[in-house]
Design a protein around this motif. Structure first.
Motif, PDB file in Angstrom:
ATOM      1  N   GLY A   1      87.485  76.169  65.670  1.00 41.15           N
ATOM      2  CA  GLY A   1      87.463  77.618  65.467  1.00 41.15           C
ATOM      3  C   GLY A   1      87.785  78.014  64.039  1.00 41.15           C
ATOM      4  O   GLY A   1      87.124  78.888  63.458  1.00 41.15           O
ATOM      5  N   ARG A   2      88.770  77.359  63.464  1.00 43.83           N
ATOM      6  CA  ARG A   2      89.188  77.680  62.097  1.00 43.83           C
ATOM      7  C   ARG A   2      88.095  77.320  61.094  1.00 43.83           C
ATOM      8  O   ARG A   2      87.714  78.135  60.248  1.00 43.83           O
ATOM      9  CB  ARG A   2      90.497  76.957  61.773  1.00 43.83           C
ATOM     10  CG  ARG A   2      91.118  77.336  60.462  1.00 43.83           C
ATOM     11  CD  ARG A   2      92.531  76.760  60.265  1.00 43.83           C
ATOM     12  NE  ARG A   2      92.649  75.349  60.588  1.00 43.83           N
ATOM     13  CZ  ARG A   2      93.299  74.865  61.644  1.00 43.83           C
ATOM     14  NH1 ARG A   2      93.887  75.673  62.507  1.00 43.83           N
ATOM     15  NH2 ARG A   2      93.377  73.567  61.851  1.00 43.83           N
ATOM     16  N   VAL A   3      87.562  76.110  61.185  1.00 46.09           N
ATOM     17  CA  VAL A   3      86.515  75.684  60.250  1.00 46.09           C
ATOM     18  C   VAL A   3      85.245  76.496  60.484  1.00 46.09           C
ATOM     19  O   VAL A   3      84.611  76.954  59.526  1.00 46.09           O
ATOM     20  CB  VAL A   3      86.238  74.167  60.362  1.00 46.09           C
ATOM     21  CG1 VAL A   3      85.039  73.770  59.529  1.00 46.09           C
ATOM     22  CG2 VAL A   3      87.477  73.379  59.944  1.00 46.09           C
ATOM     23  N   GLY A   4      84.871  76.700  61.732  1.00 45.80           N
ATOM     24  CA  GLY A   4      83.698  77.530  62.013  1.00 45.80           C
ATOM     25  C   GLY A   4      83.883  78.932  61.464  1.00 45.80           C
ATOM     26  O   GLY A   4      82.969  79.496  60.854  1.00 45.80           O
ATOM     27  N   GLY A   5      85.069  79.492  61.652  1.00 40.20           N
ATOM     28  CA  GLY A   5      85.366  80.834  61.152  1.00 40.20           C
ATOM     29  C   GLY A   5      85.214  80.942  59.643  1.00 40.20           C
ATOM     30  O   GLY A   5      84.792  81.980  59.122  1.00 40.20           O
ATOM     31  N   GLU A   6      85.551  79.866  58.928  1.00 37.28           N
ATOM     32  CA  GLU A   6      85.387  79.860  57.475  1.00 37.28           C
ATOM     33  C   GLU A   6      83.919  79.973  57.081  1.00 37.28           C
ATOM     34  O   GLU A   6      83.601  80.365  55.960  1.00 37.28           O
ATOM     35  CB  GLU A   6      85.987  78.585  56.878  1.00 37.28           C
ATOM     36  CG  GLU A   6      87.490  78.532  56.965  1.00 37.28           C
ATOM     37  CD  GLU A   6      88.088  77.179  56.606  1.00 37.28           C
ATOM     38  OE1 GLU A   6      87.322  76.267  56.197  1.00 37.28           O
ATOM     39  OE2 GLU A   6      89.313  77.029  56.745  1.00 37.28           O
ATOM     40  N   HIS A   7      83.022  79.630  58.014  1.00 38.87           N
ATOM     41  CA  HIS A   7      81.578  79.711  57.766  1.00 38.87           C
ATOM     42  C   HIS A   7      80.941  80.815  58.611  1.00 38.87           C
ATOM     43  O   HIS A   7      79.732  80.826  58.814  1.00 38.87           O
ATOM     44  CB  HIS A   7      80.921  78.362  58.064  1.00 38.87           C
ATOM     45  CG  HIS A   7      81.419  77.259  57.184  1.00 38.87           C
ATOM     46  ND1 HIS A   7      80.987  77.098  55.888  1.00 38.87           N
ATOM     47  CD2 HIS A   7      82.352  76.291  57.397  1.00 38.87           C
ATOM     48  CE1 HIS A   7      81.609  76.070  55.349  1.00 38.87           C
ATOM     49  NE2 HIS A   7      82.442  75.563  56.245  1.00 38.87           N
ATOM     50  N   ASP A   8      81.791  81.720  59.115  1.00 39.13           N
ATOM     51  CA  ASP A   8      81.340  82.844  59.935  1.00 39.13           C
ATOM     52  C   ASP A   8      80.606  82.376  61.188  1.00 39.13           C
ATOM     53  O   ASP A   8      79.576  82.928  61.571  1.00 39.13           O
ATOM     54  CB  ASP A   8      80.471  83.804  59.117  1.00 39.13           C
ATOM     55  CG  ASP A   8      80.349  85.176  59.773  1.00 39.13           C
ATOM     56  OD1 ASP A   8      81.254  85.560  60.531  1.00 39.13           O
ATOM     57  OD2 ASP A   8      79.318  85.839  59.554  1.00 39.13           O
ATOM     58  N   LEU A   9      81.128  81.307  61.820  1.00 40.38           N
ATOM     59  CA  LEU A   9      80.563  80.774  63.058  1.00 40.38           C
ATOM     60  C   LEU A   9      81.610  80.799  64.159  1.00 40.38           C
ATOM     61  O   LEU A   9      82.768  80.441  63.928  1.00 40.38           O
ATOM     62  CB  LEU A   9      80.116  79.317  62.872  1.00 40.38           C
ATOM     63  CG  LEU A   9      78.986  79.027  61.897  1.00 40.38           C
ATOM     64  CD1 LEU A   9      78.861  77.523  61.691  1.00 40.38           C
ATOM     65  CD2 LEU A   9      77.679  79.612  62.385  1.00 40.38           C
ATOM     66  N   SER A  10      81.192  81.182  65.358  1.00 43.06           N
ATOM     67  CA  SER A  10      82.061  81.051  66.524  1.00 43.06           C
ATOM     68  C   SER A  10      82.063  79.587  66.954  1.00 43.06           C
ATOM     69  O   SER A  10      81.241  78.789  66.491  1.00 43.06           O
ATOM     70  CB  SER A  10      81.545  81.928  67.669  1.00 43.06           C
ATOM     71  OG  SER A  10      80.300  81.433  68.126  1.00 43.06           O
ATOM     72  N   ILE A  11      82.955  79.233  67.865  1.00 44.07           N
ATOM     73  CA  ILE A  11      82.985  77.859  68.371  1.00 44.07           C
ATOM     74  C   ILE A  11      81.652  77.510  69.042  1.00 44.07           C
ATOM     75  O   ILE A  11      81.113  76.424  68.852  1.00 44.07           O
ATOM     76  CB  ILE A  11      84.171  77.632  69.325  1.00 44.07           C
ATOM     77  CG1 ILE A  11      85.476  77.631  68.527  1.00 44.07           C
ATOM     78  CG2 ILE A  11      84.031  76.321  70.089  1.00 44.07           C
ATOM     79  CD1 ILE A  11      86.729  77.501  69.364  1.00 44.07           C
ATOM     80  N   ILE A  12      81.088  78.434  69.803  1.00 40.30           N
ATOM     81  CA  ILE A  12      79.827  78.142  70.496  1.00 40.30           C
ATOM     82  C   ILE A  12      78.680  77.974  69.491  1.00 40.30           C
ATOM     83  O   ILE A  12      77.795  77.143  69.675  1.00 40.30           O
ATOM     84  CB  ILE A  12      79.512  79.206  71.583  1.00 40.30           C
ATOM     85  CG1 ILE A  12      78.469  78.683  72.577  1.00 40.30           C
ATOM     86  CG2 ILE A  12      79.082  80.508  70.998  1.00 40.30           C
ATOM     87  CD1 ILE A  12      78.981  77.662  73.530  1.00 40.30           C
ATOM     88  N   GLN A  13      78.698  78.739  68.395  1.00 36.18           N
ATOM     89  CA  GLN A  13      77.676  78.566  67.357  1.00 36.18           C
ATOM     90  C   GLN A  13      77.853  77.214  66.660  1.00 36.18           C
ATOM     91  O   GLN A  13      76.868  76.546  66.346  1.00 36.18           O
ATOM     92  CB  GLN A  13      77.756  79.701  66.339  1.00 36.18           C
ATOM     93  CG  GLN A  13      77.318  81.033  66.896  1.00 36.18           C
ATOM     94  CD  GLN A  13      77.680  82.188  65.976  1.00 36.18           C
ATOM     95  OE1 GLN A  13      78.703  82.172  65.293  1.00 36.18           O
ATOM     96  NE2 GLN A  13      76.825  83.196  65.955  1.00 36.18           N
TER      97      GLN A  13
END
Length: 152
Positions: free
Chosen positions: A30-42
């Motif tokens: 979630g944290r790394v995805g969030g840094e790239h504007d991605l949700s966990i599912i994305q």
């Protein structure tokens, strides 16, 4: 206190340990995805399409989502230029989903950071313990009720 399962005072039960480990991994994703504007599912979607071109149905099965949810998920990723729909060779009405070069760059950058953080999380283990954890995790995932159905 159950004397049959004596544990170190700070040692978690198998259930608590697996749940807490899952929370740790999900937090990193979630944290790394969030840094790239991605949700966990994305993030999981990109992980699936990084090395294959699944049909929409296969994506739904991998991600355990219904058809309308998959359509919306792919639509959003397509608008961002991360994936593209391509005509299915096996279903004249269907589409497969392929990662774009922009999506692949994002997967590579995010994947490297996820890998770095996961390695940091297991630094407390010795090399033999890390190897054993990898073997045990593979055994659990391979034998579970969803074995072979979700490789993201």
């Amino acid at each position: 206190m159950n004397m049959g399962s004596a544990r170190h005072p700070n040692e978690l039960s198998i259930v608590d340990g697996l749940v807490q480990l899952s929370f740790l991994v999900q937090s990193i994703l979630g944290r790394v995805g969030g840094e790239h504007d991605l949700s966990i599912i994305q993030t999981r979607l990109l992980g699936i399409v990084r090395d294959r071109e699944p049909s929409m149905l296969q994506l739904a099965q991998h991600l355990k989502l219904d058809k309308s949810s998959i359509t919306g998920l792919v639509d959003r990723a397509e608008r961002r230029g991360l994936v593209e729909r391509i005509a299915s060779t096996s279903d004249k009405r269907g589409f497969n989903v392929r990662i774009t070069s922009a999506g692949l760059q994002l997967v590579q950058a995010g994947g490297a950071e996820i890998e770095r953080q996961l390695h940091a999380a297991v630094e407390v283990l010795t090399e033999p313990e890390r190897s054993q954890l990898a073997v045990l995790a593979s055994k659990i995932v391979g034998a579970g009720p969803f074995a072979g159905k979700d490789s993201s």
